[in-house]
Design an enzyme around this catalytic site. Structure first.
Site, short mmCIF file in Angstrom:
data_model
loop_
_atom_site.label_atom_id
_atom_site.label_comp_id
_atom_site.label_asym_id
_atom_site.label_seq_id
_atom_site.Cartn_x
_atom_site.Cartn_y
_atom_site.Cartn_z
N GLU A 1 0.82 -1.21 0.00
CA GLU A 1 0.00 0.00 0.00
C GLU A 1 0.86 1.26 0.00
O GLU A 1 0.53 2.24 -0.65
CB GLU A 1 -0.97 0.00 1.19
CG GLU A 1 -2.13 -0.96 1.03
CD GLU A 1 -2.97 -0.66 -0.20
OE1 GLU A 1 -3.00 0.48 -0.67
OE2 GLU A 1 -3.59 -1.62 -0.72
N TYR B 1 -5.76 6.74 4.60
CA TYR B 1 -5.95 5.76 3.52
C TYR B 1 -5.24 4.44 3.83
O TYR B 1 -5.83 3.35 3.75
CB TYR B 1 -5.46 6.32 2.16
CG TYR B 1 -5.37 5.19 1.18
CD1 TYR B 1 -6.51 4.69 0.60
CD2 TYR B 1 -4.14 4.56 0.93
CE1 TYR B 1 -6.45 3.57 -0.23
CE2 TYR B 1 -4.08 3.45 0.11
CZ TYR B 1 -5.23 2.97 -0.47
OH TYR B 1 -5.18 1.86 -1.27
N ASP C 1 -9.11 5.72 -2.29
CA ASP C 1 -7.92 6.13 -3.03
C ASP C 1 -8.37 6.88 -4.28
O ASP C 1 -9.57 7.03 -4.54
CB ASP C 1 -7.00 4.92 -3.33
CG ASP C 1 -7.43 4.19 -4.59
OD1 ASP C 1 -8.63 4.25 -4.94
OD2 ASP C 1 -6.58 3.55 -5.23
N CYS D 1 -12.13 2.62 -15.71
CA CYS D 1 -12.55 4.02 -15.56
C CYS D 1 -11.33 4.87 -15.27
O CYS D 1 -11.20 5.50 -14.22
CB CYS D 1 -13.58 4.13 -14.43
SG CYS D 1 -14.40 5.72 -14.42
N CYS E 1 -15.56 2.89 -21.41
CA CYS E 1 -16.95 2.67 -20.99
C CYS E 1 -17.55 1.43 -21.66
O CYS E 1 -18.45 0.80 -21.08
CB CYS E 1 -17.79 3.91 -21.30
SG CYS E 1 -17.10 5.40 -20.55
S1 SF4 Z 1 -19.32 4.21 -17.77
FE1 SF4 Z 1 -17.33 5.04 -18.27
S2 SF4 Z 1 -17.14 6.85 -17.03
FE2 SF4 Z 1 -18.83 5.67 -16.17
S3 SF4 Z 1 -17.87 4.42 -14.56
FE3 SF4 Z 1 -17.86 3.20 -16.41
S4 SF4 Z 1 -15.85 3.61 -17.37
FE4 SF4 Z 1 -16.24 5.19 -15.84
#
Ligand code: SF4
Length: 291
Positions: free
Chosen positions: A38, A121, A139, A194, A201
């Protein structure tokens, strides 16, 4: 807001299937191994951490092993991970673990937080991942995922806000093992799907629940974010000076350090900073070494 049960369920199942196989996640990893990982993973990518982590645990498999060597050995072993004060913090934590806890990493958030150099954290992460206690672990990656999915904002505030902590507390599973899986799963989603720029996405398990996506990805309009510039910075200069000292067994003459970084004023400032911080020892007027 997305249904919390649905959100948790999706991320937990996704993590179950897609988790990267990392040594500190292995059930056999000790609490000390989790603490070391960590600290090393803060602001440092997994690929750079892995070799140093493995060498570190081979050399010092317990806090007592690290506490028994000089701080300079820890700074040397830190190699080029960056932010080398973390090596000193780990060493100080190891000493405190030996002195206060008979060499065993404590198992409560409060006792972990009382160790030198361990912040909110890290204390929450070790209590959760090593001891399966239910704690909010916030985090950068977790904060980004929650900010996008729930608050429809591309990036969270610079520091953790009360609203964020309340939101994360509301989503926290009560059972310690599930809470640990939820924390590491959200972290993993932020690390590999993300991501900060260019989120994937199409591969996201909560795409249809994501408020930022549903709002059409509104542009970030908060305060400027910290840049990633490194070249020419004091941080790079300090790293270069430390590298010279790590590569030599004994004291290094001032002239060798001068040759490593041509800008004299910046070099002097950085060397002074390293000495004052305990990362470098001044052996004589003209020579320096690791402590
Ligand atoms: S849809 Fe896209 S922006 Fe939304 S949490 Fe998933 S990866 Fe992230």
């Amino acid at each position: 807001m997305a249904d919390p049960d649905e959100l948790r369920e999706r991320i937990l199942s996704w993590y179950d299937e897609h988790a990267r196989d990392l040594p500190w996640r292995d059930p056999s990893a000790s609490a000390w191994a989790v603490l070391v990982s960590e600290v090393m993973l803060q602001q440092t990518p997994v690929a750079r951490v892995l070799p140093v982590y493995e060498q570190w645990l081979e050399a010092w498999p317990t806090p007592a092993d690290l506490a028994a060597v000089p701080t300079g050995a820890a700074v040397r072993a830190w190699g080029r991970l960056g932010y080398p004060r973390r090596a000193l913090r780990l060493h100080a934590a190891a000493v405190a673990i030996v002195e206060r806890h008979e060499g065993r990493v404590p198992d409560t958030y409060e006792a972990l937080l009382a160790l030198p150099g361990v912040g909110d954290y890290t204390a929450a992460a070790v209590a959760s991942f090593a001891y399966r206690r239910s704690h909010v672990v916030l985090d950068t990656n977790v904060r980004r995922v929650l900010s996008r999915v729930v608050a429809a904002v591309e990036h969270p505030a610079r520091t953790v806000t009360r609203a964020e902590r309340d939101l994360a507390t509301g989503l926290l599973p009560a059972d310690g093992s599930t809470a640990a899986a939820w924390a590491v799963g959200t972290m993993e989603l932020g690390a590999v799907v993300c991501v900060a720029s260019g989120p994937r996405c199409g591969r996201c398990p909560v795409a249809d629940l994501c408020a930022w996506r549903a709002a059409g990805y509104p542009a970030y309009d908060g305060p400027p974010r910290r840049g990633q510039t490194y070249d020419g910075t004091d941080r790079q200069c300090r790293g270069r000076l430390l590298q010279v000292l790590r590569e030599c067994e004994g004291p290094v003459h001032r002239g060798t350090l001068d040759a490593a970084w041509p800008a004299a004023a910046q070099r002097d400032r950085c060397l002074l900073w390293l000495v004052e911080d305990g990362l470098v020892a001044r052996v004589s007027d003209e020579t320096y070494a690791l402590p």
